[in-house]
Design an enzyme around this catalytic site. Structure first.
Site, PDB file in Angstrom:
ATOM      1  CG  ASP A   1      -8.994   2.322  -1.226  1.00 18.26           C
ATOM      2  OD1 ASP A   1      -8.018   2.038  -1.947  1.00 18.26           O
ATOM      3  OD2 ASP A   1      -8.928   2.385   0.015  1.00 18.26           O
TER       4      ASP A   1
ATOM      5  CD1 TRP B   1      -4.135   3.410  -3.176  1.00 16.03           C
ATOM      6  CD2 TRP B   1      -3.471   5.411  -2.438  1.00 16.03           C
ATOM      7  NE1 TRP B   1      -3.849   3.285  -1.843  1.00 16.03           N
ATOM      8  CE2 TRP B   1      -3.447   4.481  -1.356  1.00 16.03           C
ATOM      9  CE3 TRP B   1      -3.108   6.741  -2.193  1.00 16.03           C
ATOM     10  CZ2 TRP B   1      -3.048   4.850  -0.079  1.00 16.03           C
ATOM     11  CZ3 TRP B   1      -2.719   7.099  -0.911  1.00 16.03           C
ATOM     12  CH2 TRP B   1      -2.687   6.167   0.118  1.00 16.03           C
ATOM     13  N   GLY B   2      -2.598   4.827  -8.237  1.00 19.38           N
ATOM     14  CA  GLY B   2      -2.471   5.538  -9.495  1.00 19.38           C
ATOM     15  C   GLY B   2      -1.959   6.951  -9.368  1.00 19.38           C
TER      16      GLY B   2
ATOM     17  CG  ASP C   1      -2.328   0.513   0.892  1.00 21.34           C
ATOM     18  OD1 ASP C   1      -2.455   1.321  -0.046  1.00 21.34           O
ATOM     19  OD2 ASP C   1      -3.291   0.154   1.601  1.00 21.34           O
TER      20      ASP C   1
END
Length: 624
Positions: free
Chosen positions: A182, A161-162, A123
């Protein structure tokens, strides 16, 4: 393909060793393993909040009393694989702040491999501003080193998350990378992520995949129709299929969706192409995916809140010229043939997924027919309405001995006003039947189900039955004069986060949780509060002339995103604001909707892909 607990459990106590073992058991017992699902993945909160004295991660003994190694061994006995989670920062993403891997990459990678872990989700929280490429490359190198030491390579899932466009640099870093923020269990969230991921098709391929986040299928925030769309579109995008629902509580419908092997075969096709957009006008999407055997998987996806006809051709999706084409419906599991047209009446938020191929044996299959309504299905309670259905032969041979029927809810009257049978319908021809439909007085406004059925035969005598669920909207005529739109019933309303709100801003969760609509410091008592992507439709019955509103990004959130407002009259966009930010003052918008049967108010994210887009149609009025 596999499972991740986050979408269904987050950090709740039910996320524990028994749950993970139970999911592994269900993979085997329910046939999901045979369908291709392999990974049973742990997300955040599996560890204690602090490392031990030697700096090692410690599994939470309350959740995982036997440790991760024992859990991995259990999962491996089922012929499955275990995944784990950490963050490329000093702490993970949960508010409790479990230890992240920044500065501990080699030790953590060695520990994961030693436990028998097969998959790492990495993450992006608490990253201390360290360059993303550096953080994720360091863990890549650590995983490779651990694999050399232990003989256990891990699938490496980059979850940043790009934010830093990993599709441009991560093909030699990870095996898959998140392209968006998300997902949540809402139609608007799924739709927003779809639109962000679709343009990235050129970057995906075997061993390096765009990841539009985990599946929400079965979590309860969408309908089964919407979940079938979610699953179909993720398959066409060659996305990872990570189940996000607690399978111990899943319905039969959820298992049917997740276990559809024909749809899974589209996702897992060894050519590894991500589907690309063929067309997308008016919320009518055609997305086509090239398959290794030369066929095309084609998704006819209806973004809108009302049924629509969606059509394309074999040539448009990249197939060569042929005398006929096989047309395999992957949800109905039947094969017909077409002369080249691929078309269907697709329900609101629905997807028809077919596999199309040039077929020299096309005549062995009955002709495909297209069923649908030829006019808008609006009914006023207690008053007869005319609806016309159409059955159109898409094949190379006649559909013979054709019979159609239309039925409505209990208490409705449905009678044919023209022939509902035909000896034969020629290729390209149609049987059009006019029906008189009456909803009983007092029928509530809103959507009501109708069912169109057809039976016909191929020239060889093979009998085919087709059923199409339809929706009729019970409406009331708009009042004369000028009315606030928030005082009128809407036909449909879709919203990015939470429901669209009347006379308050959007609060993102339950209905009624918004605050007073506020634009540029001005407070409005009336209006619509939405969150991009959103669309709210009103029946205007060709009796109205204009829509007016003050528009802008609501003050309450201090959003950094952009939005764009649009007004559509039937299928024509009649007004557009251009891109607005929260720094812009309220802007007046006027749209001419003369003669429209339906008016649709749309807010897009302005093209920035940022979720923080609270938008207001302040003082929105309709003149009729």
């Amino acid at each position: 393909m596999g499972f991740n607990n986050w979408n269904s459990t987050h950090c709740r106590a039910e996320f524990n060793e028994d749950m993970v073992k139970g999911i592994a058991d269900l993979f085997v017992d329910k046939g999901l393993k045979d369908a291709g699902y392999q990974y049973v993945n742990l997300d955040d909160c599996w560890a204690l909040p602090s490392r031990d004295a030697e700096g090692r991660l410690v599994p939470d003994p309350a959740r995982f009393p036997h440790g991760i190694k024992a859990l991995a061994d259990y999962v491996h006995t089922k012929g499955l694989k275990l995944g784990i989670y950490t963050s490329a920062g000093t702490k993970t993403c949960d508010s409790a702040g479990f230890p992240g891997a920044l500065g501990h990459e080699y030790d953590d990678a060695r520990q994961f491999a030693g436990w028998g872990v097969d998959y790492l989700k990495y993450d992006n929280c608490n990253n201390q501003g360290v360059d993303a490429r550096q953080r994720y490359t360091t863990m890549r190198d650590a995983l490779k080193a651990a694999a050399r030491e232990t003989g256990r390579p891990l699938v490496y899932s980059i979850c940043e998350w790009g934010q830093n466009k990993p599709w441009e640099w991560a093909a030699d870093v990870g095996h898959l990378w998140r392209t968006t923020g998300d997902i949540s269990d809402t139609w608007g969230s799924m739709l927003s992520i779809l639109k962000q991921n679709l343009p990235l098709a050129p970057y995906a391929g075997p061993g390096h995949w765009n990841d539009p986040d985990m599946l929400e299928v079965g979590n309860g925030g969408m309908t089964d129709t919407e979940y079938r769309s979610h699953f179909s579109l993720w398959a066409v995008m060659a996305a990872p299929l990570l189940i996000g629902t607690d399978l111990r509580r899943a319905t039969a419908a959820t298992y049917d969706i997740l276990g559809n092997k024909e749809v899974i075969a589209v996702d897992q096709d060894p050519l590894g192409r991500q589907g690309t957009v063929v067309s997308s006008a008016g919320g009518r999407w055609v997305v086509a995916k090239e398959m290794k055997d030369g066929s095309r998987a084609v998704a006819l996806f209806n973004e809108s809140g009302r049924p629509q006809r969606i059509a394309t051709t074999a040539a448009a999706v990249g197939l060569p010229a042929a005398a006929g084409y096989g047309l395999r419906d992957l949800w109905r599991h039947e094969t017909l043939h077409t002369a080249g047209t691929i078309a269907a009446a697709v329900p609101a938020h629905g997807t028809v997924l077919v596999r199309v191929f040039a077929d020299r044996r096309w005549a062995a299959h009955p002709p495909a027919v297209e069923l649908g309504l030829a006019d808008a299905p609006f009914v006023q309670a207690g008053r007869p309405a005319g609806l016309t259905t159409a059955l159109t032969d898409l094949g190379r041979v006649p559909a013979a001995r054709v019979f159609v029927s239309l039925t409505g809810p209990e208490g409705w009257t449905v009678r044919p006003a023209s022939p509902a049978t035909a000896v034969a319908v020629p290729p390209g021809g149609s049987l059009r039947t006019r029906w008189t439909v009456t909803a009983p007085p007092g029928t509530p406004t809103g959507p009501h189900g109708l069912t169109l059925r057809a039976r016909y035969s191929s020239p060889s005598g093979e009998r085919v039955e087709e059923t199409l669920p339809l929706t009729a909207s019970v409406v009331v005529a708009p009042p004369s004069g000028t009315s606030y739109l928030s005082d009128l019933p809407w036909l449909t309303a879709t919203n990015g986060w939470g429901p669209a709100e009347r006379d308050t801003s959007n609060g993102e969760s339950a209905a009624g949780d918004g605050r007073p609509i506020t634009l540029g410091g001005a407070v409005y008592a009336k209006g619509l509060g939405v969150h991009a992507e959103s669309a709210v439709e009103f029946y205007t019955g060709r009796a109205c002339t204009s829509v007016t509103a003050d528009i802008g990004v609501d003050d309450e959130k201090g959003d950094r995103g952009t939005v764009a407002f649009e007004v559509w009259a039937d299928d024509t966009r009649v007004a557009s604001s251009g891109v607005l930010t929260n720094a812009a003052p309220a802007r007046p918008l006027t749209a001419d909707v003369t003669g429209a049967q339906v008016v649709r108010l749309v807010v897009t994210d302005g093209g920035d892909g940022i979720d923080s887009d609270h938008a207001d149609w302040a003082d929105a009025r309709l003149s009729c």
